[in-house]
Design an enzyme around this catalytic site. Structure first.
Site, PDB file in Angstrom:
ATOM      1  N   GLU A   1     -14.171  -0.977  -1.439  1.00 20.52           N
ATOM      2  CA  GLU A   1     -14.451  -1.163  -0.051  1.00 20.52           C
ATOM      3  C   GLU A   1     -15.836  -0.420   0.400  1.00 20.52           C
ATOM      4  O   GLU A   1     -16.264   0.619   0.002  1.00 20.52           O
ATOM      5  CB  GLU A   1     -13.371  -0.233   0.788  1.00 20.52           C
TER       6      GLU A   1
ATOM      7  N   ASP B   1       0.772  -1.181  -0.023  1.00 13.90           N
ATOM      8  CA  ASP B   1      -0.041   0.119  -0.253  1.00 13.90           C
ATOM      9  C   ASP B   1       0.723   1.054   0.044  1.00 13.90           C
ATOM     10  O   ASP B   1       1.865   1.182   0.652  1.00 13.90           O
ATOM     11  CB  ASP B   1      -0.772   0.060   1.551  1.00 13.90           C
TER      12      ASP B   1
HETATM   13  O1  KIV Z   1      -4.955  -1.266   4.170  1.00 11.43           O
HETATM   14  C1  KIV Z   1      -5.568  -2.166   3.982  1.00 11.43           C
HETATM   15  O2  KIV Z   1      -5.574  -3.191   4.796  1.00 11.43           O
HETATM   16  C2  KIV Z   1      -6.729  -2.124   3.179  1.00 11.43           C
HETATM   17  C3  KIV Z   1      -7.555  -3.327   2.837  1.00 11.43           C
HETATM   18  C4  KIV Z   1      -8.656  -3.024   3.596  1.00 11.43           C
HETATM   19  C5  KIV Z   1      -8.180  -3.385   1.505  1.00 11.43           C
HETATM   20  O3  KIV Z   1      -6.565  -1.225   2.108  1.00 11.43           O
END
Ligand code: KIV
Length: 257
Positions: free
Chosen positions: A175, A81
């Protein structure tokens, strides 16, 4: 080893299953269990680091945990991420930060939260050979703009999804979107949609592992808890404390002579 192409090609053929991982040991367990992809999510901040929300997570923290998860993964696709403000800044800086995540963790793709406004950034990342996963609907990095963690019902999400798909993302997280809308999005885009609180009609599902295992306190309508690990762990630790205090641990066969 699964790639972004593996995930892309699963659309319409088989359900894609993803989970979050933030460290070596859990990544190894999930990978061995046969998960398709692992996301080192910025949920790291709330789940592992005790932050109130995901906004304070830094690029360095994502790199640190991404590297640990990488060491545990042999088969699954590993996605990292991008934390708040490591993108949605100057495009060159966003590409540079995405590049650092890939280069320093060994992950294969990055994930960004946002819609049409991200199209130029996503195209620049893909031009730099960095595969990108999109994320629309409830975007935890935008809670101050949207007013909190709420189900997102705007029909406009279909156009946002199409714009991201056309920009070249390889898959898209949905989401907290009503299942009917998630179905429309899934039909409208050529890339797989991965739901979290978006019903069963997406191309795949992801959950935060610690929620599924019952390690977190929070109770989420869309999360099925497969274990109550918090309780299990507390019981085990209490037994250990009792054993030591009563002289029942260690026994002779747990000692060296
Ligand atoms: O940060 C995270 O864990 C996410 C998931 C909930 C998709 O973005």
């Amino acid at each position: 080893m699964k790639t972004t192409e593996t995930i892309r090609n699963m659309k319409g053929k088989e359900k894609i299953v993803g989970l979050t991982a933030y460290d070596y040991q859990m990544a190894q367990i999930l990978d061995r269990a046969g998960i398709d992809f692992l996301l080192v999510g910025d949920s790291l901040g709330m789940v592992c680091l005790g932050y109130e929300n995901t906004l304070s997570v830094t690029l360095e923290e994502m790199i640190h945990h991404g590297k640990a998860a990488r060491r545990g993964v042999k088969e699954a696709l590993l996605i990292i991420d991008m934390p708040f403000l490591s993108y949605k800044v100057r495009i060159e800086d966003s590409v540079y930060n995405a590049g650092r995540l890939i280069k320093e963790t060994g992950g294969s793709a990055v994930k960004v939260e946002g819609g049409k406004e991200l199209v130029p950034t996503i195209k620049a990342m893909i031009s730099a050979d960095i595969p990108v996963m999109g994320h629309i609907g409830l975007m935890p990095q935008a809670i101050h703009k949207t007013g909190g963690y709420k189900v997102q019902r705007q029909e406009g999400l279909i156009d946002e999804a199409k714009a991201l798909s056309d920009a070249g993302i390889f898959s898209l997280i949905l989401e907290c979107i009503p299942m009917g809308l998630a179905e429309k999005i899934t039909k409208a885009v050529s890339v797989p949609t991965i739901g979290i609180g978006a019903g069963s009609l997406c191309d795949g599902q992801i959950l935060v592992t610690n929620d599924l295992l019952g390690l977190t306190e929070r109770r989420l309508k869309f999360c099925r808890r497969y274990l109550d690990l918090q309780k299990e762990i507390a019981c085990a630790i209490q037994r250990f404390i009792e054993d030591v205090r009563k002289g029942g641990f260690p026994e002779e066969d747990e000692s060296f002579s």
